[in-house]
Design a protein around this motif. Structure first.
Motif, PDB file in Angstrom:
ATOM      1  N   LYS A 185    -108.164 -69.721  83.095  1.00  0.00           N
ATOM      2  CA  LYS A 185    -109.310 -70.782  81.976  1.00  0.00           C
ATOM      3  C   LYS A 185    -109.046 -72.372  81.690  1.00  0.00           C
ATOM      4  O   LYS A 185    -108.122 -72.600  81.353  1.00  0.00           O
ATOM      5  CB  LYS A 185    -109.117 -70.059  79.999  1.00  0.00           C
ATOM      6  N   LEU A 186    -110.409 -72.620  82.017  1.00  0.00           N
ATOM      7  CA  LEU A 186    -110.418 -74.097  82.079  1.00  0.00           C
ATOM      8  C   LEU A 186    -110.781 -75.025  80.702  1.00  0.00           C
ATOM      9  O   LEU A 186    -111.645 -74.149  80.003  1.00  0.00           O
ATOM     10  CB  LEU A 186    -111.777 -74.469  83.086  1.00  0.00           C
ATOM     11  N   PHE A 187    -110.376 -76.302  80.105  1.00  0.00           N
ATOM     12  CA  PHE A 187    -110.412 -76.678  79.382  1.00  0.00           C
ATOM     13  C   PHE A 187    -110.828 -77.952  79.946  1.00  0.00           C
ATOM     14  O   PHE A 187    -109.674 -78.293  80.692  1.00  0.00           O
ATOM     15  CB  PHE A 187    -109.247 -76.240  78.581  1.00  0.00           C
ATOM     16  N   ARG A 188    -110.589 -78.842  78.833  1.00  0.00           N
ATOM     17  CA  ARG A 188    -110.452 -80.462  79.151  1.00  0.00           C
ATOM     18  C   ARG A 188    -109.839 -80.922  78.036  1.00  0.00           C
ATOM     19  O   ARG A 188    -110.157 -80.809  76.644  1.00  0.00           O
ATOM     20  CB  ARG A 188    -112.089 -81.321  79.214  1.00  0.00           C
ATOM     21  N   ILE A 189    -109.128 -81.841  78.232  1.00  0.00           N
ATOM     22  CA  ILE A 189    -107.956 -82.574  77.211  1.00  0.00           C
ATOM     23  C   ILE A 189    -108.927 -83.929  76.821  1.00  0.00           C
ATOM     24  O   ILE A 189    -110.168 -84.431  77.786  1.00  0.00           O
ATOM     25  CB  ILE A 189    -106.809 -83.228  78.358  1.00  0.00           C
ATOM     26  N   GLU A 206    -113.201 -76.479  75.839  1.00  0.00           N
ATOM     27  CA  GLU A 206    -113.782 -75.516  76.673  1.00  0.00           C
ATOM     28  C   GLU A 206    -114.432 -76.047  77.490  1.00  0.00           C
ATOM     29  O   GLU A 206    -115.040 -77.077  77.029  1.00  0.00           O
ATOM     30  CB  GLU A 206    -114.073 -74.242  76.239  1.00  0.00           C
ATOM     31  N   TYR A 207    -113.876 -75.842  78.575  1.00  0.00           N
ATOM     32  CA  TYR A 207    -115.298 -76.885  80.069  1.00  0.00           C
ATOM     33  C   TYR A 207    -116.085 -75.767  80.824  1.00  0.00           C
ATOM     34  O   TYR A 207    -114.909 -74.590  80.924  1.00  0.00           O
ATOM     35  CB  TYR A 207    -114.504 -77.443  81.059  1.00  0.00           C
ATOM     36  N   ASP A 208    -116.845 -75.919  81.220  1.00  0.00           N
ATOM     37  CA  ASP A 208    -117.203 -75.287  82.307  1.00  0.00           C
ATOM     38  C   ASP A 208    -118.592 -76.172  83.412  1.00  0.00           C
ATOM     39  O   ASP A 208    -118.986 -76.455  82.465  1.00  0.00           O
ATOM     40  CB  ASP A 208    -118.671 -73.873  81.447  1.00  0.00           C
ATOM     41  N   ASP A 209    -118.616 -75.786  84.285  1.00  0.00           N
ATOM     42  CA  ASP A 209    -119.426 -76.658  85.543  1.00  0.00           C
ATOM     43  C   ASP A 209    -120.823 -76.251  85.086  1.00  0.00           C
ATOM     44  O   ASP A 209    -121.282 -77.360  85.437  1.00  0.00           O
ATOM     45  CB  ASP A 209    -118.754 -76.185  87.387  1.00  0.00           C
TER      46      ASP A 209
END
Length: 264
Positions: A185-189, A206-209
């Motif tokens: 699962k992608l997250f941005r710091i 939470e991150y999404d392109d």
């Protein structure tokens, strides 16, 4: 303060300041490749993952906290107002609406506002409230991004070991955590705290392109045809493939194919 105003201004262009080596460094938030597990570093192979951007259960120290504000923060409409130089510096409204988001929200309209102006500037007597994005097209892109970003608002906090010292704010991390059902699962710091024991506390969003994909202007073909006042808009051609079905009692369903010069 100078720092606050700079951060607000940078937020209009996906910019952020991260602290590295005693200095602030400018980074631009963009699309990022998903981090993967790696056992090789500096030509040396190990028996465990050494990529600090890929985090799993074995890296996390202590508890992990997940805050899900999706129901409260998610919007399906975003409105903004800018001072537009193309409109004699008068106010222009920019708004974005997403029908798919509205369906997901059970037809309940959830409207948010996005601020493109700096409310304060350096000095007690200066009033530069209109400083910010004053270009309609940039504002359109920013408003759409703000709408999509509102759908991905879950925040996570946890602590990892010394390899977290290689991370910096703004980076995208991949988190695999079985209790939450997360698999890469992608997250941005958003924030890092370096602790005295060399552990690192991480807060990420939470991150999404999809938030970085710029939607094409749907009325572009009409604008091209109306480039001069003497040129009239071309009428759409006749639709083809008209058919009717009566599979549902008491109703007739019509289907057809739109012509190539039709703009929906």
């Amino acid at each position: 303060s100078i720092f606050e105003n700079m951060n607000v201004f940078l937020s209009h262009m996906n910019g952020m300041l991260s602290y590295e080596g005693g200095k602030y460094v400018l980074d631009i938030e963009t699309q990022a490749d998903a981090p993967t597990s790696s056992t090789t570093f500096n030509s040396q192979t190990y028996d465990w993952n050494v990529n600090p951007e890929y985090i799993d259960n074995t890296d996390i120290i202590g508890s992990i906290s997940l805050t899900d504000n999706s129901a409260r923060n998610a919007k399906n409409t975003i409105k903004a107002s800018i001072t537009d130089p193309a409109n004699n510096w008068a106010s222009r409204s920019v708004s974005f609406f997403n029908s798919n988001f509205l369906e997901a929200d059970r037809k309940v309209v959830k409207t948010g506002n996005f601020n493109y102006q700096l409310e304060k500037l350096i000095g007690p007597t200066l009033d530069f409230n209109n400083i910010g994005i004053t270009n309609y097209y940039n504002a359109r892109i920013g408003t759409e991004k703000e709408l999509i970003t509102s759908r991905f608002s879950r925040e996570i906090s946890f602590k990892i070991g010394p390899k977290g010292l290689l991370l910096k704010a703004g980076q995208v991390i991949s988190l695999t955590y079985e209790p939450f059902g997360f698999s890469s699962k992608l997250f941005r710091i958003s924030n890092l705290n370096f602790n005295p024991d060399c552990s690192v506390s991480i807060k990420a969003t939470e991150y999404d392109d999809s938030q970085y994909i710029i939607t094409a202007v749907r009325a572009n073909e009409l604008r091209q045809e109306a480039a001069t006042q003497s040129q009239t808009l071309a009428a759409p051609s006749t639709p083809t493939g008209l058919s009717a079905t009566t599979t549902k009692p008491g109703s007739v369903i019509l289907s057809w194919t739109n012509p190539t010069n039709f703009v929906d």
